[in-house]
Design an enzyme around this catalytic site. Structure first.
Site: not given
Ligand code: F6R
Length: 634
Positions: A2, A80, A106
């Site tokens: 991310c 992600w 993240n």
């Protein structure tokens, strides 16, 4: 994984966020989102607008171009997926129940289940499956007493709430928070996950990685572990985990950190494969300048104390970096005579071997951010520190392409592989540069330990000097050749890669490259191992790619290839046009170089063939499904 980016300043935030996210898309591309807060005088001051879209950033960009996201304060995210599928509801930013607090994150919040239960029991309704969503709700809970008291909202209030919430979170994370009530405050926090503040003209930015900042500023302040910062239009307040105000001088980004650009290549991966001669040339210029004595044949940034007393080496890495470490281990053991082991960092963390004295631990990570590699290094340093005996003391070296990354804050010595930013998710030029770093170390250890004669050291050094030109020819010829071979793989479902000795890791790397970008199942084996089981897989539909370089195992590899041919497999050789290689159905020719040097060349046909097979299939070569360039979760 991310990428997060945040900005507070005097111009519209949304275009900056989108541009920053474009530079971070290599970190994940399952979904993207942004939130802005309208901060100028006017009727809708303090309005928080949130836009999120499933899939790549272009989906978010078109959403934002149709529906405005006004404001000079904003946060953005490219995801992600870890917790929750790549759906819009799981895309960041996540908001509290009032919709006035927005957070991008993240990392992983390890205790999110317990926190979610607690919040749900208090009546909070969750709208996503993510671990991140607990954060805006926790911040809202911390802000409630302020609001009840009628205290006026301010950056300091938001900062305090984020500091309190950070203490409740377990795991490694970087986050950015905005609150509609404080249009002049952005709060960011970093714990074992990268976050870099950028000091622009009339604006402050913050991002997971520097490429998101370089278009706006080169003055940066990397955040340290546990720090929380309040950014306002007037300046930065930085606090450590204990809440003590920190003062640090910003640094300037190096010239090499440039905006990502494909030049005229169809994909970043192809461009990066073509950059390899230059990567090798730079390495030779930096590390093999003319006139170095044979006792110290490589220019490395370490003094005497770095080497003294090292009896063994262990290398921790993941994925492609582990393959370069395997080439490195071969060189360190077979050329320099230093006992060396390679571990998957993710395995080492939970099953490390008993401690041995006088050991150098090398962490290899292109990004310098791989969570497993960092955690394994941290764990190893800690258990050695706890041991107490100086012979067992922690001695660590990090090999990375990102010397400014989290790795450099963890290990005392860094070897910068200097390959320049790599954008394609599949590592290519950084793999070559990592291998070159190991050639430098192996030559140095061999010279210091006198495990090789001066002639052998000179021969390998001269061999390395020829590599840039050899690569130049190879990249050109194999680009065309691979493209013409790629059509043979149109219906292929399985491919076997064979190598032995120093080229066994290249067989593994060839298989990994093919798997990750073409989604074709592929396995790399040491060629001699085929007959112990994998040979059962062979039939005319399974191509076998065999690396056969003249040297100690040349004849053996050819016999192993012959065994495959006898099972009707299609044989592709990565070998010089030497007697014996006529057994291959197709040959990807290499120059006849010393076996020591050969992995630096044999990897090129692997990369190009994988690239062309994937491109031929029309796949997204630079951003293959389910992957991200920087794996910051365990
Ligand atoms: C494969 C690839 C990955 C990485 C792995 C480790 O092409 O890129 O296998 O090598 O995720 O990443 P770093 O080197 O950043 O630690």
């Amino acid at each position: 994984m991310c990428g997060i980016v945040a900005v507070i300043g005097s111009r519209e935030a949304a275009p900056l966020l989108l541009e920053g996210l474009r530079q971070l898309e290599y970190r994940g591309y399952d979904s993207a989102g942004l939130a802005t807060v309208k901060s100028l005088e006017g009727e809708d001051v303090g309005t928080l607008t949130c836009k999120r879209a499933k899939g790549k950033l272009k989906n978010l960009s078109s959403l934002v171009s149709n529906q405005a996201a006004p404001g000079h304060l904003g946060i953005g995210h490219t995801r992600w997926a870890t917790h929750g599928k790549p759906e819009e509801c799981n895309a960041h930013p996540h908001r509290d129940s009032s919709g006035r607090i927005a957070v991008v994150q993240n990392g992983i919040i390890e205790n999110h289940r317990a926190l979610r239960k607690e919040l749900e029991a208090a009546g909070v309704i969750f709208t996503s499956e993510t671990d991140t969503e607990v954060i805006p709700h926790l911040i809202a809970r911390e802000l409630k007493p302020f609001l009840i008291r009628g205290a006026s909202a301010s950056g300091a209030v938001l900062l305090e709430a984020v500091q309190k919430v950070s203490k409740q979170l377990k795991g490694a994370f970087a986050l950015a928070v905005v609150w509609a009530d404080t249009p002049d405050a952005l709060v960011v926090a970093s714990r074992q996950a990268p976050l870099v503040i950028g000091l622009g003209e009339g604006e402050f930015l913050c991002a997971s990685d520097t490429p998101a900042l370089v278009g706006f500023t080169r003055t940066i302040l990397p955040m340290e572990d546990g720090e929380v910062a309040l950014l306002t239009p007037l300046g930065i307040e930085l606090y450590n985990a204990k809440g003590t105000r920190q003062q640090r001088i910003p640094s300037l980004l190096r010239g090499g950190d440039h905006l990502v650009d494909k030049r005229n290549f169809r994909h970043f991966m192809l461009k990066e494969i073509h950059e390899q001669p230059e990567t090798a040339e730079l390495w030779v210029e930096r590390h093999l300048p003319a006139g170095l004595p044979v006792e110290s044949p490589v220019a490395l940034p370490f003094d005497e104390s770095f080497y003294s007393g090292i009896e063994r080496i262990q290398i921790l890495a993941c994925g492609t970096s582990r393959h370069s470490a395997m080439v490195g281990a071969y060189l360190l053991e077979q050329f320099a005579g230093v006992p060396t082991s390679v571990f998957y960092a993710s395995e080492f963390r939970y099953a490390a071997p008993p401690l041995a004295p006088n050991t150098l631990t090398i962490g290899v990570t292109q990004s310098g951010e791989t969570a497993d590699t960092l955690a394994a290094l941290r764990m190893e340093a800690q258990r050695r520190d706890e041991h107490g005996d100086p012979a067992f003391a922690s001695r660590q070296l990090g090999v990375t392409n990102r010397p400014e990354s989290s790795l450099s804050r963890l290990v005392p010595n860094i070897l910068d592989i200097g390959a320049g930013i790599e954008v394609g998710v599949a590592a290519t030029k950084t793999f070559l540069a990592q291998m070159l770093a190991f050639y430098g170390l192996a030559l140095t250890f061999a010279a210091r330990r006198k495990s090789r004669s001066s002639d052998e050291i000179r021969e390998l050094t001269e061999g390395l000097r020829s590599v840039p030109n050899q690569l130049r020819t190879l990249v050109q010829t194999h680009d065309e050749l691979s493209e013409s071979l790629a059509h043979r793989f149109a219906d292929t479902q399985d491919v076997i890669f064979l190598g032995r000795g120093i080229n066994y890791p290249i067989a593994l790397e060839g298989a990994l490259k093919l798997k990750e970008i073409s989604y074709i199942h592929a396995e790399g084996y040491p060629a001699g191992e085929m007959k112990h089981g994998p040979i059962a897989l062979l039939d005319p539909r399974v191509p076998v790619i065999s690396i056969a370089m003249p040297g100690v195992v040349f004849e053996k590899v050819l016999s192993n290839a012959q065994e495959a041919k006898a099972r009707d497999a299609q044989l592709i050789g990565v070998a010089p046009e030497a007697p014996g290689t006529e057994i291959f159905d197709a040959l990807m020719p290499l120059p006849e170089v010393s076996e020591w040097i050969s992995p630096l060349l044999s990897v090129v046909p692997m990369q190009l063939l994988s690239y062309h097979i994937a491109a031929h299939r029309g796949l997204d070569v630079d951003q293959p499904r389910n992957l991200a360039k920087s794996v910051t979760v365990e």
